[in-house]
Design a protein around this motif. Structure first.
Motif, PDB file in Angstrom:
ATOM      1  N   ALA A 285       0.817  -1.207   0.000  1.00 57.20           N
ATOM      2  CA  ALA A 285       0.000   0.000   0.000  1.00 57.20           C
ATOM      3  C   ALA A 285       0.855   1.263   0.000  1.00 57.20           C
ATOM      4  O   ALA A 285       0.368   2.341  -0.280  1.00 57.20           O
TER       5      ALA A 285
ATOM      6  N   GLN B 224      -2.714   2.969  -8.215  1.00 56.37           N
ATOM      7  CA  GLN B 224      -3.828   3.529  -7.431  1.00 56.37           C
ATOM      8  C   GLN B 224      -3.376   4.701  -6.561  1.00 56.37           C
ATOM      9  O   GLN B 224      -4.196   5.495  -6.127  1.00 56.37           O
ATOM     10  N   LYS B 225      -2.074   4.765  -6.268  1.00 50.22           N
ATOM     11  CA  LYS B 225      -1.599   5.749  -5.288  1.00 50.22           C
ATOM     12  C   LYS B 225      -0.420   6.558  -5.798  1.00 50.22           C
ATOM     13  O   LYS B 225       0.689   6.471  -5.262  1.00 50.22           O
TER      14      LYS B 225
ATOM     15  N   ARG C 182       1.694   8.566  -3.271  1.00 50.78           N
ATOM     16  CA  ARG C 182       2.636   7.856  -2.405  1.00 50.78           C
ATOM     17  C   ARG C 182       4.053   7.932  -2.988  1.00 50.78           C
ATOM     18  O   ARG C 182       5.021   8.119  -2.274  1.00 50.78           O
TER      19      ARG C 182
ATOM     20  N   SER D 254      -0.842  -0.952  -6.502  1.00 49.55           N
ATOM     21  CA  SER D 254      -0.789   0.173  -5.558  1.00 49.55           C
ATOM     22  C   SER D 254      -0.103   1.375  -6.201  1.00 49.55           C
ATOM     23  O   SER D 254      -0.505   2.523  -5.998  1.00 49.55           O
TER      24      SER D 254
ATOM     25  N   ASP E  13      -5.433   6.690   0.557  1.00 52.88           N
ATOM     26  CA  ASP E  13      -6.292   5.578   0.149  1.00 52.88           C
ATOM     27  C   ASP E  13      -7.641   6.064  -0.349  1.00 52.88           C
ATOM     28  O   ASP E  13      -8.617   5.335  -0.314  1.00 52.88           O
TER      29      ASP E  13
END
Lengths: 461, 461
Positions: free
Chosen positions: A142, A171-172, A175, A168, A424
């Motif tokens: 994550a 999606q992120k 980050r 991840s 998230d």
């Protein structure tokens, strides 16, 4: 302290912070099984492990009898940047639930990595630095662990190379940017940068990656680059040792308040948060000083404890890592891409696995739409937007508190709020838009991945 | 307390939390000028204001002599969810800068809204609730205020309608998702939902919006919807009153430590964080009890203090709000879309404006690439990824600490770290990719917006 005098938040003073980590293995009646060399089936030696890990971490990894490891001063100074973390009495949540239970949580999200991961990241980076290494490699799911390690390496001036599970990574995107702020390099995994990555890409084209696969790449990058070692954010005994700082602080805070938690709940992926939170409490239980219930909460889409096998397995998809005896779904298991956040590892901490096998720890699997319902309720009444991972523990804590309405029990519940969900929001958006569903592996799918469990020379032959 | 005993973080206990807000106006020799009705040029009455604001907030807005307003218990309970905020000694930053200065910061980012804005959001939502209203409308720039208000309204069960500056809405999709988690509705501004929005869109097609324009829309939506009032996150006297909780906590913590800050620094957009931080310290200075320097830091791309005029102006682009006497760039001023984060309001708190006019407050404008350099340095050594807004204060604090290396002065510097940058990663990415530049308005641009300053009936005629 009288019930009505318990504050919303209890912070230890800096003088009360733990000065040594606690190793639960010292008090375990049945020690976790040693890691094995997959070629020979023999326990790995310190010498073998020191090609992968730093020397001091190898010593911690192989310990079984020593109860305390002093925390070096430089690490304690770093801890003071974001610790002590508060022990929070969830008065607002209790009121909304109208429960007789008293709910407490230990909140580890008050740092930029957004989770407890920083507790072990700084320890592992510190030992790498003191061994004179140039840098470390790791994987991240994550993104919490990768961010934590980037922060620790940025602080100490170490190189940091992160393989991030592709789903991840996509999606992120933010980050990655945080890790960049701290000077790390980030590669989506599987990548073409490693042999094992290229092999996995050829075998499973279009794969969204897995933690096990990213581990393989990070280990390969470490052992093939001079001056580098591999570091891991969960599962390992050394990680649970460092994370004991969570439980030690929580225990000291409860002792100060004069309160005994009856039930201690944590989410479980690889086990670092749960293992760290329960360690000193479990120690008291094992020494016969006190009694508690312990509950591990895992995603129904990656149910290592509740549907896995207690067996020797590889820690990685590429099958280049040592074998660990743990609850596992098989190293080829990859949770559905629909599964949000972390808690996507196929295995489980050997320490927690042994405790579960010995009946000292309970486990429960929960479905993710229910997890997000709990997360949203918690956010609205406690003011913290929780990480999907941590929300597994929230779900169970809420369910237990609601059960107390039936029984009338004034149970003291402690759960680990391991982190925040600020990165998230894609998952929250899916939840709000009704696009989130539960994806529970079928028995047939699990049978297929169990079939990939390795035969251990001398044990299975 | 001896210098080497000062902890990294000082938390007040819950018993030490402020029980009343402090109104700096009570101690000001020259009071801020009253808001005027743009039609008549006469001071607005309580009755006129109560069409826009809740009754209790009108009383707070119009106060000039009362020094303390008790904080209602329900608000104090909410504060306990995320307060006290820590007063942090920046040991790690001091070490990296190798400065004799002692740097402290009051960190307001430990809540999901990510900033100090929650301090006033809960107060304004509380008074709306107690007046029996159905909901509130507001505008948000970077999204911190909108998130804070969503959290407060979600907690109290009030409707919340947010007009979000279009450029932020597009740069920060996840902010919208957080507000949704707390049950708010979010509309990019200018929108076609209001008359003033449609008028602005017709006049400036393709505009990226401004805070002044979003204010116009939110006010219109409030006054045209029964059971709604408008709330604002900065500029207003009532907001500075609520935000005094920051300074009161900081002052109590310094008093406990036995330390006197010499220089107090805050970023300034509308002035809420700076005004709240300095209020009780400025009070002591005005009462002759103690002396401090105060420094406002603003973006060079929106330099209200350093290049604005001290004049009556509209608080909004649509010119439907009352007139306030403040440092202003003209209500038609819109900062370059390249400008990151908040601090994009054309005007400034009337209280702070009066203090600046009276020579009690200094001001400095800084360029945003330098601000992000400071932000990155701070993140790496203090472990907190700061908001772009707050990083203006960091920039100035670092510059002052570096100046101490020349003079050898052991200056005690306090700055307000008003929030975190977890939702500002697009700006960080631009910075890392070298795509960020400074955009300072030319004298000609400012002359054009000054030309839109209103004539005040009776004053300018």
């Amino acid at each position: 302290m009288k019930e009505n005098q318990i504050p919303y938040k209890t912070y230890l003073t800096e003088a009360e912070l733990p000065t040594a980590w606690y190793d639960l293995r010292a008090d375990m009646p049945n020690k976790p099984a040693p890691m094995l060399d997959p070629g020979t089936g023999k326990p790995l030696t310190a010498e073998q492990l020191s090609g992968i890990f730093c020397r001091e971490l190898v010593e911690q990894e192989l310990n079984s009898d020593r109860a305390y490891f002093p925390i070096p001063e430089e690490i304690r100074d770093f801890y003071k940047m974001y610790r002590p973390s508060p022990l929070v009495r969830a008065y607002c949540l209790e009121k909304v639930l109208d429960t007789p239970a008293h709910i407490y949580y230990k909140f580890e999200g008050n740092n930029t990595s957004g989770s407890h991961k920083l507790n072990s990241a700084i320890a592992q980076a510190y030992y790498a630095k003191h061994q004179g290494l140039k840098g470390v490699t790791t994987e991240t799911g994550a993104g919490q662990w990768g961010t934590a390690l980037s922060m620790a390496c940025g602080y100490l001036g170490l190189d940091c190379k992160v393989f991030m599970v592709k789903v991840s990574y996509e999606q992120k995107p933010f980050r990655r940017e945080v890790m960049r702020t701290y000077g790390a390099s980030v590669t989506p995994s599987p990548s073409t940068e490693t042999e094992v990555g290229r092999r996995i890409l050829a075998e499973y084209p279009g794969t969204t990656g897995s933690l096990g696969c990213a581990i393989s790449e990070a280990v390969e990058a470490a052992v093939t680059t001079p001056g580098y070692r591999y570091v891991l954010g969960s599962v390992l005994n050394q990680v649970l040792l460092h994370q004991s700082v969570i439980g030690l602080e929580a225990q000291a805070a409860f002792d100060k308040l004069g309160v005994k938690p009856d039930l201690i709940i944590g989410c479980a992926g690889g086990g670092s948060n749960l293992g760290g939170l329960i360690a000193p409490f479990m120690g008291r239980k094992l020494r016969g000083e006190e009694d508690y219930r312990f509950l591990a909460v895992e995603p129904a889409s990656c149910p290592s404890f509740t549907r896995g096998r207690f067996a020797y397995d590889f820690c990685d998809t590429g099958r280049i890592c040592p074998l660990a005896k743990m609850y596992t779904l098989g190293s080829s298991f990859i949770p559905s891409p629909n599964h949000a956040g972390g808690l996507r590892f196929h295995g489980m901490s050997p320490i927690l696995s042994q405790l579960y096998a010995d009946g000292l720890l309970e486990a429960r699997a929960v479905e993710q739409t229910e997890v997000f319902r709990a997360a949203e309720l918690f956010a609205r009444c406690e003011g913290i937007l929780p990480a999907p991972e941590s929300s597994h523990a929230i779900r169970a804590a809420i369910d237990e508190a609601l059960a107390c309405k039936e029984t009338g029990k004034e149970l003291n519940i402690l759960f680990g709020l391991s982190g925040t969900g600020y990165f998230d929001l894609t998952a929250y958006q899916q939840f709000h838009d009704g696009q989130m569903h539960d994806s529970i592996p079928t028995d047939e799918e699990l049978a297929r991945s169990f079939a990939t469990l390795p035969k251990v020379p001398g044990l299975d032959e």
